[in-house]
Design a protein around this motif. Structure first.
Motif, PDB file in Angstrom:
ATOM      1  N   ASP A  41       0.845  -1.187   0.000  1.00 30.87           N
ATOM      2  CA  ASP A  41       0.000   0.000   0.000  1.00 30.87           C
ATOM      3  C   ASP A  41       0.884   1.243   0.000  1.00 30.87           C
ATOM      4  O   ASP A  41       2.115   1.152  -0.088  1.00 30.87           O
ATOM      5  CB  ASP A  41      -0.955  -0.013   1.195  1.00 30.87           C
ATOM      6  CG  ASP A  41      -0.212  -0.061   2.533  1.00 30.87           C
ATOM      7  OD1 ASP A  41       1.017   0.187   2.559  1.00 30.87           O
ATOM      8  OD2 ASP A  41      -0.858  -0.333   3.563  1.00 30.87           O
ATOM      9  N   GLN A  43       1.524   3.293   2.382  1.00 28.68           N
ATOM     10  CA  GLN A  43       2.381   3.390   3.561  1.00 28.68           C
ATOM     11  C   GLN A  43       3.735   2.743   3.281  1.00 28.68           C
ATOM     12  O   GLN A  43       4.784   3.277   3.642  1.00 28.68           O
ATOM     13  CB  GLN A  43       1.719   2.717   4.764  1.00 28.68           C
ATOM     14  CG  GLN A  43       2.528   2.793   6.055  1.00 28.68           C
ATOM     15  CD  GLN A  43       2.729   4.204   6.552  1.00 28.68           C
ATOM     16  OE1 GLN A  43       1.798   5.002   6.534  1.00 28.68           O
ATOM     17  NE2 GLN A  43       3.932   4.537   6.998  1.00 28.68           N
ATOM     18  N   ASP A  44       3.706   1.596   2.606  1.00 27.81           N
ATOM     19  CA  ASP A  44       4.959   0.945   2.219  1.00 27.81           C
ATOM     20  C   ASP A  44       5.745   1.808   1.239  1.00 27.81           C
ATOM     21  O   ASP A  44       6.972   1.880   1.307  1.00 27.81           O
ATOM     22  CB  ASP A  44       4.673  -0.422   1.583  1.00 27.81           C
ATOM     23  CG  ASP A  44       4.246  -1.468   2.605  1.00 27.81           C
ATOM     24  OD1 ASP A  44       4.533  -1.282   3.800  1.00 27.81           O
ATOM     25  OD2 ASP A  44       3.610  -2.460   2.200  1.00 27.81           O
ATOM     26  N   THR A 122      -7.407  -4.833   2.515  1.00 24.98           N
ATOM     27  CA  THR A 122      -7.968  -4.847   3.864  1.00 24.98           C
ATOM     28  C   THR A 122      -7.859  -6.207   4.533  1.00 24.98           C
ATOM     29  O   THR A 122      -8.066  -6.320   5.746  1.00 24.98           O
ATOM     30  CB  THR A 122      -9.439  -4.393   3.843  1.00 24.98           C
ATOM     31  OG1 THR A 122     -10.220  -5.270   3.010  1.00 24.98           O
ATOM     32  CG2 THR A 122      -9.549  -2.977   3.292  1.00 24.98           C
ATOM     33  N   LYS A 124      -4.970  -7.893   4.455  1.00 31.12           N
ATOM     34  CA  LYS A 124      -3.583  -7.978   4.935  1.00 31.12           C
ATOM     35  C   LYS A 124      -3.331  -7.115   6.169  1.00 31.12           C
ATOM     36  O   LYS A 124      -2.479  -7.430   6.990  1.00 31.12           O
ATOM     37  CB  LYS A 124      -2.617  -7.563   3.814  1.00 31.12           C
ATOM     38  CG  LYS A 124      -2.497  -8.581   2.691  1.00 31.12           C
ATOM     39  CD  LYS A 124      -1.557  -8.069   1.607  1.00 31.12           C
ATOM     40  CE  LYS A 124      -1.192  -9.186   0.623  1.00 31.12           C
ATOM     41  NZ  LYS A 124      -2.360  -9.690  -0.092  1.00 31.12           N
ATOM     42  N   ASN A 125      -4.045  -5.981   6.289  1.00 27.77           N
ATOM     43  CA  ASN A 125      -3.820  -5.052   7.389  1.00 27.77           C
ATOM     44  C   ASN A 125      -5.139  -4.429   7.826  1.00 27.77           C
ATOM     45  O   ASN A 125      -6.150  -4.542   7.143  1.00 27.77           O
ATOM     46  CB  ASN A 125      -2.859  -3.927   6.954  1.00 27.77           C
ATOM     47  CG  ASN A 125      -1.467  -4.422   6.629  1.00 27.77           C
ATOM     48  OD1 ASN A 125      -0.719  -4.825   7.506  1.00 27.77           O
ATOM     49  ND2 ASN A 125      -1.122  -4.387   5.343  1.00 27.77           N
ATOM     50  N   ARG A 126      -5.117  -3.754   8.983  1.00 27.10           N
ATOM     51  CA  ARG A 126      -6.275  -3.007   9.463  1.00 27.10           C
ATOM     52  C   ARG A 126      -6.198  -1.591   8.917  1.00 27.10           C
ATOM     53  O   ARG A 126      -5.145  -0.972   8.908  1.00 27.10           O
ATOM     54  CB  ARG A 126      -6.311  -2.982  10.995  1.00 27.10           C
ATOM     55  CG  ARG A 126      -6.595  -4.332  11.621  1.00 27.10           C
ATOM     56  CD  ARG A 126      -6.578  -4.241  13.152  1.00 27.10           C
ATOM     57  NE  ARG A 126      -7.542  -3.252  13.650  1.00 27.10           N
ATOM     58  CZ  ARG A 126      -7.207  -2.169  14.346  1.00 27.10           C
ATOM     59  NH1 ARG A 126      -5.940  -1.912  14.612  1.00 27.10           N
ATOM     60  NH2 ARG A 126      -8.138  -1.321  14.768  1.00 27.10           N
ATOM     61  N   TYR A 127      -7.356  -1.062   8.466  1.00 31.79           N
ATOM     62  CA  TYR A 127      -7.376   0.251   7.836  1.00 31.79           C
ATOM     63  C   TYR A 127      -8.488   1.134   8.381  1.00 31.79           C
ATOM     64  O   TYR A 127      -9.556   0.652   8.769  1.00 31.79           O
ATOM     65  CB  TYR A 127      -7.572   0.115   6.322  1.00 31.79           C
ATOM     66  CG  TYR A 127      -6.343  -0.365   5.594  1.00 31.79           C
ATOM     67  CD1 TYR A 127      -5.367   0.535   5.167  1.00 31.79           C
ATOM     68  CD2 TYR A 127      -6.151  -1.719   5.341  1.00 31.79           C
ATOM     69  CE1 TYR A 127      -4.246   0.100   4.500  1.00 31.79           C
ATOM     70  CE2 TYR A 127      -5.026  -2.165   4.672  1.00 31.79           C
ATOM     71  CZ  TYR A 127      -4.070  -1.250   4.257  1.00 31.79           C
ATOM     72  OH  TYR A 127      -2.952  -1.686   3.609  1.00 31.79           O
ATOM     73  N   GLU A 147     -12.801   1.678  11.274  1.00 30.22           N
ATOM     74  CA  GLU A 147     -12.745   0.295  10.777  1.00 30.22           C
ATOM     75  C   GLU A 147     -13.333   0.239   9.375  1.00 30.22           C
ATOM     76  O   GLU A 147     -14.419   0.766   9.133  1.00 30.22           O
ATOM     77  CB  GLU A 147     -13.535  -0.653  11.689  1.00 30.22           C
ATOM     78  CG  GLU A 147     -13.022  -0.743  13.106  1.00 30.22           C
ATOM     79  CD  GLU A 147     -13.870  -1.669  13.962  1.00 30.22           C
ATOM     80  OE1 GLU A 147     -14.499  -2.602  13.393  1.00 30.22           O
ATOM     81  OE2 GLU A 147     -13.926  -1.456  15.181  1.00 30.22           O
ATOM     82  N   ARG A 255      -3.409   2.839   6.873  1.00 22.24           N
ATOM     83  CA  ARG A 255      -3.104   1.653   7.662  1.00 22.24           C
ATOM     84  C   ARG A 255      -2.968   2.007   9.133  1.00 22.24           C
ATOM     85  O   ARG A 255      -2.343   3.007   9.494  1.00 22.24           O
ATOM     86  CB  ARG A 255      -1.806   1.014   7.182  1.00 22.24           C
ATOM     87  CG  ARG A 255      -1.585  -0.400   7.716  1.00 22.24           C
ATOM     88  CD  ARG A 255      -0.162  -0.830   7.623  1.00 22.24           C
ATOM     89  NE  ARG A 255       0.389  -0.700   6.283  1.00 22.24           N
ATOM     90  CZ  ARG A 255       1.674  -0.855   6.029  1.00 22.24           C
ATOM     91  NH1 ARG A 255       2.530  -1.117   7.003  1.00 22.24           N
ATOM     92  NH2 ARG A 255       2.121  -0.722   4.796  1.00 22.24           N
TER      93      ARG A 255
END
Length: 256
Positions: A41, A43-44, A122, A124-127, A147, A255
């Motif tokens: 995403d 963020q990465d 969504t 893979k991670n919480r968003y 959420e 994220r």
């Protein structure tokens, strides 16, 4: 066993071990365990040193599936992965199921990232979800939800209809027009999954997590301000009601 046989057997074992080692190493890299891990995403992307708003490649479905996306690196002093963007009506959003599943448009313009890609993100991670809106009088508002996910517990997200999980509303002036749709499956004109007696997507010429039918519909027809039809337009009813079509909408994930 003769010496020549021992040599051949040793070479065979070496080849087997070498081949298995290569396969394990390759699998590790694809899973992000090696040095060549790819961004899932925005963020990465930010963590690689990119700090400017713009289009970047992410890989929510794995290293062999690059996906262009617009990264908002400035709003709310945070990093956001944009999955829906509209601002001039240049792209038609009255489309069928496959278009909404796989995505359409251009990341440097108006676009929809695709239900399957959003689901992969969504899963893979919480968003957190942020919705930014603008009218034709240059007023801007937002709504945030702590959420957000699509079919988070489903074995097959498509079979589950990419159902909307959303909760934790925080008002940024827009009011809450999305919680009404929580738990609903996504509907298009060629896949009716709403609770209404008629097809809400066909009635409103768009696609959304319709219930009976909507309090928000940001994939509706781009009409340009006040209009007469309560079913058509880019709607966020808590802010502008059902007879005002917005100038701009942007839906994006951060994220947690």
């Amino acid at each position: 066993m003769e010496a020549s046989g021992l040599v051949s057997f040793g070479v065979f074992l070496t080849l087997v071990v070498f081949t298995q080692g290569q396969a394990i190493s390759s699998q590790g890299e694809k899973m992000g365990c090696g040095a060549e891990a790819v961004p899932v995403d925005c963020q990465d992307v930010y963590e690689t040193g990119e700090t400017e708003d713009g289009v970047y490649l992410i890989y929510p479905a794995g290293a062999s599936h690059p996906l262009p996306v617009y990264c908002d690196m400035t709003t709310d002093n945070s990093v956001w992965t944009v999955f829906q963007k509209r601002f001039n009506g240049s792209v038609s959003f009255f489309r069928g199921w496959n278009d909404y599943r796989f995505g359409f448009g251009r990341a440097d313009g108006e676009y929809w990232l695709g239900l399957q890609n959003i689901h992969h993100l969504t899963l893979k991670n919480r968003y957190e979800l942020r919705v930014d809106l603008e009218d034709f009088e240059n007023n801007t508002v937002s709504a945030k939800y702590s959420e957000f996910a699509l079919s988070p517990n489903a074995i097959s997200a498509e079979e589950d209809g990419y159902s909307l999980h959303v909760a934790g509303f925080t008002d940024g002036g827009a009011g809450d027009s999305l919680t009404y749709h929580a738990g609903q499956r996504f509907s298009t004109f060629d896949r009716d999954q709403d609770l209404y007696v008629q097809n809400c997507a066909a009635l409103s010429s768009g696609a959304w997590w319709f219930r009976s039918c909507h309090f928000s519909h940001l994939n509706g027809v781009y009409l340009g301000g006040p209009h007469l039809s309560p079913t058509h337009g880019l709607h966020w009813a808590a802010w502008k009601g059902f007879q005002y079509s917005l100038r701009r909408s942007q839906m994006q994930l951060r994220r947690l």
